[in-house]
Structures are given as C-alpha cells and as structure tokens.
Design a protein around this motif. Structure first.
Motif, mmCIF file in Angstrom:
data_model
loop_
_atom_site.group_PDB
_atom_site.id
_atom_site.type_symbol
_atom_site.label_atom_id
_atom_site.label_comp_id
_atom_site.label_asym_id
_atom_site.label_seq_id
_atom_site.Cartn_x
_atom_site.Cartn_y
_atom_site.Cartn_z
ATOM 1 N N LEU A 289 0.852 -1.197 0.000
ATOM 2 C CA LEU A 289 0.000 0.000 0.000
ATOM 3 C C LEU A 289 0.881 1.238 0.000
ATOM 4 N N ARG A 290 0.570 2.189 -0.876
ATOM 5 C CA ARG A 290 1.311 3.449 -0.842
ATOM 6 C C ARG A 290 0.365 4.610 -1.122
ATOM 7 N N PHE A 291 0.792 5.803 -0.739
ATOM 8 C CA PHE A 291 0.005 7.007 -0.992
ATOM 9 C C PHE A 291 0.748 7.848 -2.010
ATOM 10 N N ARG A 292 0.126 7.960 -3.178
ATOM 11 C CA ARG A 292 0.781 8.685 -4.275
ATOM 12 C C ARG A 292 0.114 10.037 -4.464
ATOM 13 N N GLN A 293 0.915 11.064 -4.456
ATOM 14 C CA GLN A 293 0.392 12.420 -4.658
ATOM 15 C C GLN A 293 0.179 12.652 -6.152
ATOM 16 N N LEU A 312 -0.721 -2.631 -4.505
ATOM 17 C CA LEU A 312 0.074 -3.396 -5.456
ATOM 18 C C LEU A 312 -0.633 -4.721 -5.775
ATOM 19 N N SER A 313 -0.847 -4.929 -7.075
ATOM 20 C CA SER A 313 -1.482 -6.163 -7.528
ATOM 21 C C SER A 313 -0.501 -6.943 -8.395
ATOM 22 N N ASP A 314 -0.553 -8.258 -8.252
ATOM 23 C CA ASP A 314 0.309 -9.148 -9.011
ATOM 24 C C ASP A 314 0.183 -8.921 -10.521
ATOM 25 N N ARG A 315 -1.038 -8.811 -10.983
ATOM 26 C CA ARG A 315 -1.295 -8.688 -12.411
ATOM 27 C C ARG A 315 -1.262 -7.239 -12.898
ATOM 28 N N SER A 442 -8.578 -6.649 -4.347
ATOM 29 C CA SER A 442 -7.251 -6.609 -3.721
ATOM 30 C C SER A 442 -7.177 -7.502 -2.487
ATOM 31 N N LEU A 443 -8.265 -7.495 -1.706
ATOM 32 C CA LEU A 443 -8.295 -8.346 -0.517
ATOM 33 C C LEU A 443 -8.147 -9.799 -0.879
ATOM 34 N N LEU A 444 -8.860 -10.213 -1.925
ATOM 35 C CA LEU A 444 -8.756 -11.613 -2.332
ATOM 36 C C LEU A 444 -7.310 -11.919 -2.695
ATOM 37 N N GLU A 445 -6.698 -10.988 -3.435
ATOM 38 C CA GLU A 445 -5.322 -11.226 -3.871
ATOM 39 C C GLU A 445 -4.356 -11.250 -2.681
ATOM 40 N N HIS A 446 -4.496 -10.274 -1.788
ATOM 41 C CA HIS A 446 -3.559 -10.207 -0.668
ATOM 42 C C HIS A 446 -3.771 -11.321 0.350
ATOM 43 N N SER A 447 -4.969 -11.875 0.383
ATOM 44 C CA SER A 447 -5.217 -12.895 1.406
ATOM 45 C C SER A 447 -5.054 -14.317 0.858
#
Lengths: 581, 581
Positions: A289-293, A312-315, A442-447
């Motif tokens: 997770l990042r915060f981009r201006q 960040l996502s794998d795909r 994203s949750l599905l991917e991260h978990s």
C-alpha cells in the motif's frame, strides 16, 4: 503458466465470490455479479467503512437516486467533459479507445484532441486490432449512461458517474441538519456508472461499480483537525510529487509529512490516516500500500492537493483504490451558479469585529421639491459616493446625461462604527473517495495463500487459504459433526441455532473427511471451524479450529456464540478461546 | 386541516429522513433522497431483513448489476408487457395514464387495450386535466428505463424493473454453489426502476426504489417446510379470495389456513410467517397489517397462489408492501427457452426405481454387407420401432423413399429391467418480494405519536415521539451534559467514545434546556438519552432516560456501552438497566 489473477478468478467463480454477469446469455464486458460469498464480503467491508466514517467520524450517510437530472451534471462538468476519445473500425464496427491505440507512438496520448488523434492514426496507418480494417475519425464519447425520465425524450436522465454529487445537491438540507455549523460531512455508499468504450480488465474496470465517498465541508480558513495529534505518528509509504520525480517513495510519519509541506494540511493528513486504518483493517497488506500524490499537471486546476491510495497487484501493478482530494470551493460554486442559489455558510466570529463605514444621507426635504420625480435617482447616486467625492464645495452628478450641480447641504455624511458578527463563506470540500470493487479484489489477492500443510491425515497436499480478517470473512464459522450420525448432528444443529441468533453467518458441512471439510472452509476464508465429536456428548465441549494457525482448542458448547463473537469482533486471542488441544 | 401524512413528511424533511431529490434544481416527481436519519433507518430495516432471510433462513444474498441486457427482459416478459397506457395532451404536452383518466367511466380500465381507451376518451370528450386541451391517441408506454451499453445503440440496456431476474440468470451458478441440492434460495436487496408516466403519490410511488427479494427454488413434488410446525400457531389477519367476496377478513392460525386450503401449501405459509415476524419486528403495527390473497383474475396465469402483505396507511388506505407468490416453473422455463440452456436439476430418488424398457438391437453383421452405406440409417430406423411393429413375419421400412423389407433376424429384441436413480426436474420458485421504501414510510406513520407530556419543567406541551423499535432507530443514544461546563463535557465525550467503539450511533447535544433536548431526540426516535450531571462527578453514574416511558434510571458510566447494547440488541428490560430514579 497460470498467474495469481487467474487462480483467484477461478476460485472466485467456483466458490461464489464473483461471477461474470449475464453468463447465461454469453456475458457482457464490464459487468460482474457478486455471488453469495462475494456479496457478503463486500457488505462486510462496506460496514467497516461505515463504522469508521459514519459511526466514529460522525459523517452521516445519505442515499440518493442513481439516476440524476441533467442540471446536476452540467454543474459538475460531466455533460461537457466526461468522455474518452473513440474510433470505430469501419469494417467490423468494433469500438476502440483512440488514446490506447497510439500509446506506443506518442507520449501522454490522453492530452490530445480528437483531431490530433485522428491525424496520428492516419499518419501511422494504425488499423483495427481485431480485423485489420480502417479506423474511422476519432470523436469524444460521453461516458455517462443516458436515459429519459418519463415518456419521450423531454427530460434527460443520467446514471450518476459518481456518488459525490448528491452531497453537493443536498448541501442546503445538510447544512440545516448539522445546525449551520462547520465542519460537517456526509457520506454515500452506492452504485456509480461509467459506460466504458471496451473494458478489458475484468473486475478492475467495471461499467457499474460501487463507490464509498465522503464529502467533508470545512472552513477554508482553518484546515486543522482536532484528531490530528492522535494520528500524527502513523508512518505511511509516501510517493510524493518529488518522490515520483526521483523515482522513490519514503516512509515517514504523517506529522512529518504535514510539517514539511509534503501534505498540504492537517485535514488531508487525517483523511490519509483513516484511509490507511480502513484498508489495513479489512485486509490490505500494509507493505503493498502506498500514498501517491497527484503530479501538478495531473491534478484538477481547482484542487489544493490530491493523494491516491494505491495497492500493489500481481497482475495490474499499482492500482488506484482511493482518491483523497482538497477540492476547495469548486463544487459548491459550480452548483450555486447552475442553480442560482446561495450556497454560502454564515460563520460567526468568536468576537464581533468593529468596522468603520462611511454613510451618506441625502437631504430629501431639499431634493424632493426641486427635482420631483428625479429626486429618487439623485438620492441613490448620492448614497453611492465615496468620501473624497464629497470633499469639494459643490457635488456634481450626471443623471440620465444631465449634469446636476448641488450644494453641500444636499447631503449629510458621517463615518459610523459597526459591529460585524460574522461573514458568509463558501466551504471547502475534502473528498475521500473509495472504489469498493477494487478494494475487494485486492483483498482476495492479498489474502490468497497456497501452502504445504499436513493436518488430520490429509497428507502433504497444497492447502489454499484465504487469510481474510475474521470480521470481513463471509462465512464466519463452520459447524462440522465429526461423522454423519444423528447424535452428533443434533448438538451441531443446536450450535448453529445459537450462532445464528447472535447474527453469525454459519455453514453446516457433514460430507467428506474432516480434513477435506477444513480445506473447503480454508479456501473461502472461514476463520473458525467448530467440530462436534464423541467427547461433546460426554462433557459438552467442542473443538474450535483456527484457520490461519490450524491450531485447535476445546471449548464449552454452552457459550459458544459469545466465544465466537469475542473472537471475531472483540479482539479475543485464540489462545483464550479454550484449552489447547 | 393538516393530515398525518403531511405532518410526517414535514418532520421527515425537517429532521433529515426524506428529502425530495434534486430540490436544488426544482425536484423531479418519483425521486426521493434518504437523508442522514432516513438512510440509517433504511439500512437498519434492511439489516433486520438480512438477519432473517440470509443469516437465519440461509438464503445467501447476491449482488448483480442494476443494468441488464435485453435477453433477460425478453425472457421475463418485461420487454413485451411491462407498460402502461399513455395519452399526451396535444396542447400542453403533459402525459397521462389513460386508464386513470377513464376510471370513473368504465369498470376495470386496466384490462382495456390502447385502442379501446382511445375510443372511450374520444366518445366521452375527456380533455387534459391540466389545460383542457385535446388528448392524443393512447399507446402502450414501456416502463423500463432504457439506455445503451457501450457506444452507439448497438446493445440495449435496461435498468432492472425488479431484482428477481438476477437470481434466475445466475441459477446454474447458484445450483453449483448449493452443491446441486434442493431446496435452496438466494436473495438480493437493491435498486429497481419503473419509469412511471406521472407519479403523484410521493414516497409511495417512486421511479427508483429498493426491493428485497428472495427466490427460493424448491422441488415441485414437495412443498412442505421443515420449520412449519414452529410457526403453525401464529395467527394472522387473512383477507382471502373468499373473504374479499364476502368483504371480511379472518383471524386464524397459519396451520388452520393451510389445512383448510386457504393457503396453497406449507412453504407459502412459512413465508407468510417470516414476513409477519419481519414487519412487526421493524415496527409495523400488527393491527394495521393484513395478508390479502390475489383474486383468481388478478393472479398471473402461471402462479399457484399469491398473497400480498398490506399495511394500513392514514392517507393511502391499505397499501401493498410485500408480495409472496408461488411462481411455479414459469421463470426458469422462460430463461431456459430464451438462453437455449438446460435449467433442470437432477434429483436422485431415495431408492432407485426399477423400470422395464424395450430394446431393439440391429444385427449389423447381416445389414452391413447387404446395405453398405445405408446400413446405419436402417439400423437407426430399426432401433426406433415399437414392440408391436416387430410382431409380423417381416419388418418393413421406408428409408429415403425406398421400401425395404427385412427378415426378422435383422434384429434381436428384448425387454430389459433398468434401475433409475433419479430424474431431472424444473424447480418451482417461491418469491417473497419486499418494497423497502413503503415499509419505511409505514414505520414512520405507525410510530408517530403526539401526546401531552409534562417532564423536566417543559409544561403541558405536545410531545412528538417516534416510537421506533430500538434496533431500527437511526440514532441509538444521545449524550447530554446537563450544563455546558467543561467538567460535565469531559465525561460526556468519554461516554461517546465508548459507545462509538461498540458501534452505537450516538449524538452529543448541549444546547437548550434538558427538556428541549429530550424532545428533539423523541422526535427522531432516539430510544435512550444519557445525561451527565454533577452526581456523575461524584459517583461515576449517569441517568438513562427511556424515550417511550420517559422513565429514568441511574447506571454506572463504566459499562455504559454494554448496558446500551443489551437494551438495544439483547432484549434487556429498561428496569434492569439501573436503579429507578
């Protein structure tokens, strides 16, 4: 090789998280159904959002129609400017985003006009990617779904492209609801629509999607936040304007980011903090997770500052899931103009201010008899005079091209001191805007994890496990009789009833080995499995198995509902749920 | 005289339950916004519905797009038949429901064709009710909002007129999710749309509204329900087909209604019971609730039985808020046909069945050499013969207009006994369908009371109170420092924080007398007010005031969140919340 995205989509379809919409009729790009587990997961992450923004921050939720009238979207700029450049193949009639077709040829194709894009396509002889046919002239295609309200086409309606506008349209009502005090905020969770030309990114780019948005109206002269001190020490992964130029992000505290001017002000910093808390609470990995201006040329001209939370996502790489902007007074001004309504707020001063004001009083007793019908006009012209214009011997005016010369006694003037108790201001808007569908994907991917696991005789196989936080997992508990025997099923049913009464979503499963059943539940993220065995009949205890550790405890069946609720909602540790087995 | 409806709408607007949509731009009939309190109340009554249908009945919720493609609504019949007869004034161009204009002239105007309505309008010289102008020819206006998916008009899209269709379209996926076992059910809560010609009934007839629907797929040969015994004794107010003819409703138990054939079967009876439980739990007065059976000529031709839950309203009379129908296999058949897909379910028998079957085996060793390429066709023709056609000396066939005569030894035939383990059936659909907006309006009406009350020095004034059940009241607790003093405000803030942490929606109010503040909260239905006074500083107790009785108890501030949660969610009586004051 099957990548992670494909594995997750396969699991999501098979187990009932996500299904392509209208599959029975061949499907349509840009639409997804949430299946039984997906809808429950989505509901739970929406409810965590409500817990933070509505219950704890006090920004009440409203619910407006998804259909809006044209005036709203003229004011918001969507009628004029919410479009993508489109080109249609003259042969197969497929539609394409023109800017996508030229992205390997020019830099920043999204800044080009339709004519410029047409020229580039022709000059480079770009053909239809599907059939090789000639492409037609590029034009701007408005991305709002259009319909008509009532019969005929008398009244245009649009499916809202964002939920935000309702909070602006309801501003006068909201202001009264909050008893005329700034700051206040309102939120909405609901469907929004974007008629994409040809969406090709599955669940990441939908034509119908869910937003959770807050519009917080603040005094432009005070962008501090009373809760800032409590969150100032939270360290985030910042990818600032400067960082993007240098190609590096930095881990610093929100307090430091505000102090050094990286974030424009405290209020935005506070919104970043609660966004971080929300995303990590529902299961986003902090390290992804990042915060981009927003860069200066990317930010809307009216915005004071704008940050995206990116995951960040794998795909898909870094994808935007939240936007947090200081939109200044842009939206309220636009609606005030379009609706010809005053959308200011009267803000009283802490202490009345004294101001001096110059007042001119025409002497009507003298003007009336002399000028008759014209006296009124002359009086008004006199009232508008400044002090220096009254300093000469005579007062000279031009009324209806007639030159008029008056003695000084035509007016009395003086400087009065008045007390001003406040002023009317247009609030600024802070807008945190969340894309729920992307967060859920994203949750599905991260978990999602695959791991070798040996348990209950299931040898050396790969276990798929969704490590969803217990408070968002769709099925919260599985009740499993060790064997399909009447005497084990009876207590299992009793447990199910007590859990349901406590509002816990529970499944019953008695088919296959106990190991298989654990695996089936691991795969959908069920945090706790409760097994009824022969010991249950002797001493009234059951085993509770924790999904992540695969550890087991024995606990009493009599207070099982409280025990499970404590584990899911009240932060009880698994070790305290019973006696280790 | 101001009637109850006007009083409630005034309160609803003023306090933030319901606001006319797009008010800033003059508003549009048929659209309402839920304001901060309305949206919360709506959310809570939806959540009670989920608790009953999803958590306790186990009918998982899905979430499909609100936009649907044309195939779906061809299958459902909405493209063909979801319309109202319309006539437009030739002068002022206002649109009218033609059947409404002739309702004082003919019986059952909704059964007439557009041409018949035109004739009646012309013959009776019916003019525009707005301007007296001449009315145009009547035509059928389709009530679906239409749009286009993607650019151009290649692909029609419609805003769904009901949430139900998604459960039919997803039937194959749902069947797999439930591991091929009947019965199972799926639910959906979401927006549905009906482009009314000219809606004039405020919140009762909306162009965009919220439905909560369950589609329960059952075995048509077994319409019993395992939970029927538990609900059989519930007495409802039935207004059956016979009752409507006689003009009287009857109070009998659901068991008696099923036994005497008033209700078609147990499964429908069970759905009536949970509907009753739902409506009364969220706050509908049981004495203003009845179940009306559809008359034979009113029921869809395919329906086996259909009941509406109707609620009595001061302004609108009996209004339909729920429909509960046995729709048989109509929907699945229609989608099977339109999609050319098999939508049957294989249902295994409890015990295999033995059936006798006649089998013909062609003797290919004899047919092959003689007929060469034609042998296959002849063999197929032989297999299709019935036993009696094989009883003669020769077998005679006509293949491709050629007459063929065969000896009996061209075939061997026998009767075999086979075991059949199950069969494919099309499930029947039980559909309880709830109109959430109307239920919510009814709650406001049924819970609205004006009463003379004397309390805390507010003398002899009329108190307005919304007696909403605590579990659906939007604001759940008000925290009130007796005076605006720092030392009273500090504990008040602590209480607010502990309540928020427990998920309780709480307000703080320190302006005006304590009596005024109680009234302000009574009017929006806040069930409990917590007052911090000087005794709080001495012994750590606060008063809790109950909205309905206006009674007060003193209770400890340390476990206030648990105490309030117990009162709201766990049925604790107010007398047990503290020491009576």
């Amino acid at each position: 090789m099957v990548d992670k995205y494909e594995k997750i989509i396969e699991l999501a379809k098979r187990r009932g998280f996500l299904w392509p919409s209208f599959e029975l009729y061949g499907g349509t790009a840009g639409f997804y159904d949430y299946g039984p587990l997906g809808a429950m997961l989505k509901r739970r992450i929406e409810n965590v959002w409500r817990d933070i923004f509505v219950i704890n921050e006090g920004y009440y939720e409203i619910e407006a129609p998804t259909i809006g009238i044209e005036d709203i979207f003229i004011a918001s700029g969507h009628v004029g400017g919410f479009s993508d450049p489109l080109t249609e193949c003259q042969k197969c009639h497929e539609d394409f985003r023109a800017d996508h077709l030229v992205q390997n040829i020019v830099d920043m194709p999204d800044t080009l006009s339709a004519d410029e894009l047409t020229e580039i396509i022709n000059k480079n002889n770009i053909r239809c990617p599907e059939c090789g046919g000639k492409l037609g002239n590029v034009y701007e295609f408005n991305l709002m779904f259009r319909t008509s309200i009532g019969p005929g086409s008398k009244r245009a309606g649009y499916l809202r492209p964002e939920t935000a506008q309702a909070m602006f349209v309801d501003f006068p009502r909201l202001l009264k609801f909050y008893r005329d005090h700034l700051p206040f905020g309102a939120t909405q969770i609901g469907k929004a629509y974007r008629n994409e030309i040809s969406p090709r990114q599955g669940v990441i780019r939908l034509r119908e999607f869910t937003q959770a948005e807050a519009e917080i109206f603040i005094d432009p002269r005070n962008k501090t936040h009373p809760g800032f001190k409590e969150i100032a020490d939270i360290v985030l992964n910042f990818y600032s304007q400067e960082g993007q130029i240098n190609g590096e992000s930095q881990q610093i505290s929100i307090g430091a980011a505000v102090n050094t001017g990286i974030i424009a002000h405290e209020f935005l910093g506070y919104c970043l903090a609660i966004t971080y808390r929300y995303l990590t609470r529902v299961g986003v990995s902090p390290e992804k997770l990042r915060f981009r201006q927003h860069m200066k040329d990317e930010m809307a001209h009216y915005a004071a500052d704008c940050w995206d939370a990116e995951i960040l996502s794998d795909r898909f790489g870094w994808i935007e899931v939240v936007g947090i902007a200081d939109r200044t007074d842009y939206d309220l001004k636009a609606h005030a103009k379009q609706s010809e309504t005053d959308l200011t707020v009267y803000v009283p001063y802490d202490r009345p201010k004294k101001v001096e004001r110059f007042v001119v009083k025409p002497n009507m007793a003298a003007l009336g008899p002399r000028f008759k019908g014209k006296a009124g006009k002359i009086a008004n012209a006199l009232k508008a005079l400044r002090q220096e214009e009254l300093s000469g011997e005579f007062i000279e005016l031009t009324i209806d091209s007639e030159h008029i010369k008056l003695e000084k006694d035509a007016v009395v003037f003086e400087t009065v001191t008045e007390e001003i108790h406040g002023e009317n201001i247009i609030p600024h808007v802070i807008e945190p805007s969340f894309g729920i569908d992307r967060i859920m994907y994203s949750l599905l991917e991260h978990s999602y994890f695959e791991e070798k696991a040996i348990e209950e005789g299931e040898e050396d196989e790969v276990r798929i496990v969704l490590r969803l936080p217990p408070q968002v997992a769709p099925v919260q508990a599985a009740v499993l009789p060790l064997l399909t025997r009447e005497k084990l099923i009876k207590p299992a049913i009793e447990i199910i009833e007590s859990l349901r009464k406590a509002g816990i979503l529970v499944t019953f499963d008695d088919s296959g080995t106990i190991g298989r059943r654990y695996r089936r539940n691991d795969e959908i993220g069920t945090p706790y499995s409760i097994t009824v065995d022969y010991q249950t009949l002797e001493d009234g205890t059951v085993t509770i198995r924790e999904r992540d550790s695969m550890g087991q405890v024995r606990a009493s069946m009599s207070d099982i509902a409280d025990n499970i609720c404590d584990l899911i909602y009240r932060g009880k540790s698994f070790g305290n749920a019973g006696r280790r087995v």
